[in-house]
Write an enzyme that holds these catalytic residues in place. Sequence first.
Site, mmCIF file in Angstrom:
data_model
loop_
_atom_site.group_PDB
_atom_site.id
_atom_site.type_symbol
_atom_site.label_atom_id
_atom_site.label_comp_id
_atom_site.label_asym_id
_atom_site.label_seq_id
_atom_site.Cartn_x
_atom_site.Cartn_y
_atom_site.Cartn_z
ATOM 1 N N ARG A 136 36.757 -4.107 36.262
ATOM 2 C CA ARG A 136 37.616 -3.171 35.510
ATOM 3 C C ARG A 136 39.044 -3.674 35.499
ATOM 4 O O ARG A 136 39.704 -3.683 34.469
ATOM 5 C CB ARG A 136 37.529 -1.770 36.122
ATOM 6 C CG ARG A 136 38.070 -0.682 35.175
ATOM 7 C CD ARG A 136 39.298 -0.002 35.701
ATOM 8 N NE ARG A 136 39.812 0.983 34.763
ATOM 9 C CZ ARG A 136 41.112 1.257 34.648
ATOM 10 N NH1 ARG A 136 41.998 0.638 35.380
ATOM 11 N NH2 ARG A 136 41.515 2.153 33.800
ATOM 12 N N ARG A 215 32.627 4.199 46.410
ATOM 13 C CA ARG A 215 32.760 2.905 45.741
ATOM 14 C C ARG A 215 33.512 1.964 46.669
ATOM 15 O O ARG A 215 34.645 2.239 47.054
ATOM 16 C CB ARG A 215 33.535 3.054 44.426
ATOM 17 C CG ARG A 215 33.002 4.151 43.522
ATOM 18 C CD ARG A 215 33.708 4.170 42.178
ATOM 19 N NE ARG A 215 33.389 2.989 41.414
ATOM 20 C CZ ARG A 215 32.661 2.990 40.295
ATOM 21 N NH1 ARG A 215 32.174 4.106 39.819
ATOM 22 N NH2 ARG A 215 32.423 1.873 39.658
ATOM 23 N N ASP A 338 37.871 8.874 27.642
ATOM 24 C CA ASP A 338 37.524 9.913 28.629
ATOM 25 C C ASP A 338 38.232 11.238 28.383
ATOM 26 O O ASP A 338 37.753 12.282 28.828
ATOM 27 C CB ASP A 338 37.908 9.443 30.043
ATOM 28 C CG ASP A 338 36.838 8.562 30.669
ATOM 29 O OD1 ASP A 338 35.819 8.315 30.016
ATOM 30 O OD2 ASP A 338 37.045 8.128 31.824
ATOM 31 N N ALA A 351 33.060 3.332 29.495
ATOM 32 C CA ALA A 351 34.091 2.425 28.989
ATOM 33 C C ALA A 351 33.733 1.933 27.582
ATOM 34 O O ALA A 351 34.600 1.796 26.714
ATOM 35 C CB ALA A 351 34.256 1.250 29.940
HETATM 36 C C1 LIG Z 1 42.999 3.206 38.113
HETATM 37 C C2 LIG Z 1 41.628 3.380 37.513
HETATM 38 C C3 LIG Z 1 40.552 2.648 38.034
HETATM 39 C C4 LIG Z 1 39.275 2.816 37.505
HETATM 40 N N1 LIG Z 1 38.241 2.080 38.031
HETATM 41 C C5 LIG Z 1 36.994 2.218 37.529
HETATM 42 C C6 LIG Z 1 35.892 1.466 38.055
HETATM 43 O O1 LIG Z 1 36.044 0.686 38.963
HETATM 44 N N2 LIG Z 1 34.653 1.651 37.514
HETATM 45 C C7 LIG Z 1 34.449 2.548 36.491
HETATM 46 O O2 LIG Z 1 33.322 2.692 36.036
HETATM 47 N N3 LIG Z 1 35.481 3.254 35.963
HETATM 48 C C8 LIG Z 1 36.734 3.119 36.448
HETATM 49 N N4 LIG Z 1 37.767 3.849 35.927
HETATM 50 C C9 LIG Z 1 37.494 4.761 34.797
HETATM 51 C C10 LIG Z 1 37.250 4.002 33.505
HETATM 52 O O3 LIG Z 1 38.299 3.110 33.247
HETATM 53 C C11 LIG Z 1 37.120 5.012 32.373
HETATM 54 O O4 LIG Z 1 36.105 5.941 32.717
HETATM 55 C C12 LIG Z 1 36.668 4.428 31.040
HETATM 56 O O5 LIG Z 1 36.909 3.086 30.927
HETATM 57 C C13 LIG Z 1 37.333 5.159 29.854
HETATM 58 O O6 LIG Z 1 38.658 4.666 29.669
HETATM 59 P P1 LIG Z 1 39.894 5.575 29.294
HETATM 60 O O7 LIG Z 1 40.918 4.636 28.762
HETATM 61 O O8 LIG Z 1 39.479 6.718 28.471
HETATM 62 O O9 LIG Z 1 40.375 6.159 30.675
HETATM 63 P P2 LIG Z 1 41.104 5.386 31.882
HETATM 64 O O10 LIG Z 1 40.613 3.997 31.978
HETATM 65 O O11 LIG Z 1 40.956 6.284 33.040
HETATM 66 O O12 LIG Z 1 42.635 5.301 31.416
HETATM 67 C C14 LIG Z 1 43.515 6.404 31.333
HETATM 68 C C15 LIG Z 1 44.923 5.873 31.484
HETATM 69 O O13 LIG Z 1 45.846 6.906 31.201
HETATM 70 C C16 LIG Z 1 46.875 6.906 32.189
HETATM 71 N N5 LIG Z 1 47.407 8.265 32.273
HETATM 72 C C17 LIG Z 1 46.819 9.338 32.855
HETATM 73 N N6 LIG Z 1 47.591 10.431 32.714
HETATM 74 C C18 LIG Z 1 48.696 10.033 32.028
HETATM 75 C C19 LIG Z 1 49.866 10.711 31.586
HETATM 76 N N7 LIG Z 1 50.022 12.011 31.837
HETATM 77 N N8 LIG Z 1 50.807 10.015 30.923
HETATM 78 C C20 LIG Z 1 50.634 8.689 30.661
HETATM 79 N N9 LIG Z 1 49.536 8.000 31.063
HETATM 80 C C21 LIG Z 1 48.581 8.661 31.735
HETATM 81 C C22 LIG Z 1 46.149 6.440 33.439
HETATM 82 O O14 LIG Z 1 47.054 5.946 34.409
HETATM 83 C C23 LIG Z 1 45.229 5.380 32.892
HETATM 84 O O15 LIG Z 1 45.840 4.122 32.823
HETATM 85 C C24 LIG Z 1 39.063 3.722 36.432
HETATM 86 C C25 LIG Z 1 40.131 4.448 35.914
HETATM 87 C C26 LIG Z 1 41.407 4.276 36.440
HETATM 88 C C27 LIG Z 1 42.567 5.073 35.849
#
Ligand SMILES: Cc1cc2nc3c(=O)[nH]c(=O)nc-3n(C[C@H](O)[C@H](O)[C@H](O)COP(=O)(O)OP(=O)(O)OC[C@H]3O[C@@H](n4cnc5c(N)ncnc54)[C@H](O)[C@@H]3O)c2cc1C
Length: 489
Positions: A136, A215, A338, A351
């Site tokens: 990730r 994890r 998400d 993801a």
């Molecule tokens: C630090 C981290 C580590 C992860 N590690 C794993 C893993 O090892 N394995 C796995 O299966 N999934 C992991 N996930 C979850 C996975 O990335 C997501 O479930 C999936 O990829 C969907 O991506 P997304 O961009 O919708 O959400 P995410 O990947 O969770 O990204 C959301 C982003 O929004 C940012 N954010 C949150 N609130 C705010 C706000 N109020 N203002 C501005 N920015 C904000 C967060 O910091 C993050 O960077 C992780 C998520 C994070 C945040």
Amino acid sequence: MTVPEVSQAPNATTTVVDGVHRLQPTGISILIVGGGIAGLTLANEAWRQGHDVRVLERSPELDVIGDTFGILPPALVTLRHFPSLLQEFEATSYDALFSFYSHVGRKLLGVGEAPWNQPGAKHAAEGVRVPWIRSRYGLVAALEGQVRRLGIPIEYGKNVISYAEDGTKAAVQTDEGRVYHGDLVVAADGVGTKSHKHVLGSVARPISSGAAAYRGMIPISRLKDISDDAKKRYLSSDRPEFRVYLAGRMHMNVIITPDFVNYVLTHEDSGSADEAWRSTLPGSAVLKMIDAVPGWDPALKEIIAQTPEKSVVDWKLLWRNPQPQWSSRLGRVLQLGDSAHSFLPTSGNGATQAMEDALSLATCLALGGKDNIVESVKTHVRLRFERVSALQRFGFVNRQTLHNINVEEFEKNPAIVPMKMSRWIWTHDPVQYAHDNFSKALASIVNGAEFENTNLPTGFKYEPWTIEEELAREEQGLGSTLYSTGDWS
Ligand SMILES: Cc1cc2nc3c(=O)[nH]c(=O)nc-3n(C[C@H](O)[C@H](O)[C@H](O)COP(=O)(O)OP(=O)(O)OC[C@H]3O[C@@H](n4cnc5c(N)ncnc54)[C@H](O)[C@@H]3O)c2cc1C
């Protein structure tokens, strides 16, 4: 109301940066909240498709937390247009072989290559070798590097706390009181999104699944002194491995790479787990938990015992009912990834669907043009919701299957593979799909014309579903009806 005239996708390149050919500018400005998987994928693809993009991320810097996940081919259909990103992507992937084990250490079934990499298979991401496993952090870092090389503004330490809009633009405010605008604001801020109040009118309450996942990651350098038996059975393969260990109502994914061993143990939540990637526990907590089921392979326990101190994340597995309203009343704020739809890990799709969303949105906006942003947003949701909802339910059913499997029966009849990754999931191209279906889906929104999504199993009849109904069926000993229509092979 009539269907607006839709411009054809612009295909003339105007600029080339870092080998990426940018299509004609659309004049649409997109403000992205969240520099995670969905937000960064959207930033790159939206730039390529000619939109103006800016990213706000809450973390003070690029977050190095996280272990592994799978990314399926549909998320990567435009990767070939990003030559340096493609190279990095290939360098950080783990091309693992997949197998099932019983918790005592006996191999039950070697599935081998991912179905889309089997001889004769053709997946959606032309020219890309798509492995089962990806780091990730590796992916976030690679996507962020591409964002920087394209010159897309990304600001860290910006915690967005509220959203607003009028008929022509949308805005967000950070906790420091700064206001940012865009023609469209995309809330890609993950499961804890602050956009629910604006989009839904209330905060959607997640439901406890009663389960959580430990994890852990162990660098290979820490495994020098384990027994020869453990080395032979866990570290001697010339290919990375993705093993699923079955132990009744627990299961553990063990990912073995030349760099680390990563394990994810799904277990009953004692109430201490949190939906955050920062809680940290020792490896001994994992050993204590697995001892609730006697007989775990001592060699695997030896490896887990080497987990660095206080490095285990206890991730609470929460359920959220599928909710079809991803965009706000005026259509200028949209949830992506998400924030719109969280997934259980057993879907293998969280993801991937976040990235598919990003590719679909960038394409719909380019097809609709600057005068039709709101219609394009609604069309994007029309194209995406049923596919995503069916896959959320698929993750739920996989979890049920994994936790109810009879290991002895499975060993005798491996045809009952407890997690199937059907063709319709990995052959889909979300960009081509948007091109092929945008006008029809738009017409269904504007004047109620008939439209049926085809990014689902052939013959599948989409039905709304809820977690409560699925749980009630489980309690009565009845299986899910998910597979009762459509081709899931
Ligand atoms: C630090 C981290 C580590 C992860 N590690 C794993 C893993 O090892 N394995 C796995 O299966 N999934 C992991 N996930 C979850 C996975 O990335 C997501 O479930 C999936 O990829 C969907 O991506 P997304 O961009 O919708 O959400 P995410 O990947 O969770 O990204 C959301 C982003 O929004 C940012 N954010 C949150 N609130 C705010 C706000 N109020 N203002 C501005 N920015 C904000 C967060 O910091 C993050 O960077 C992780 C998520 C994070 C945040």
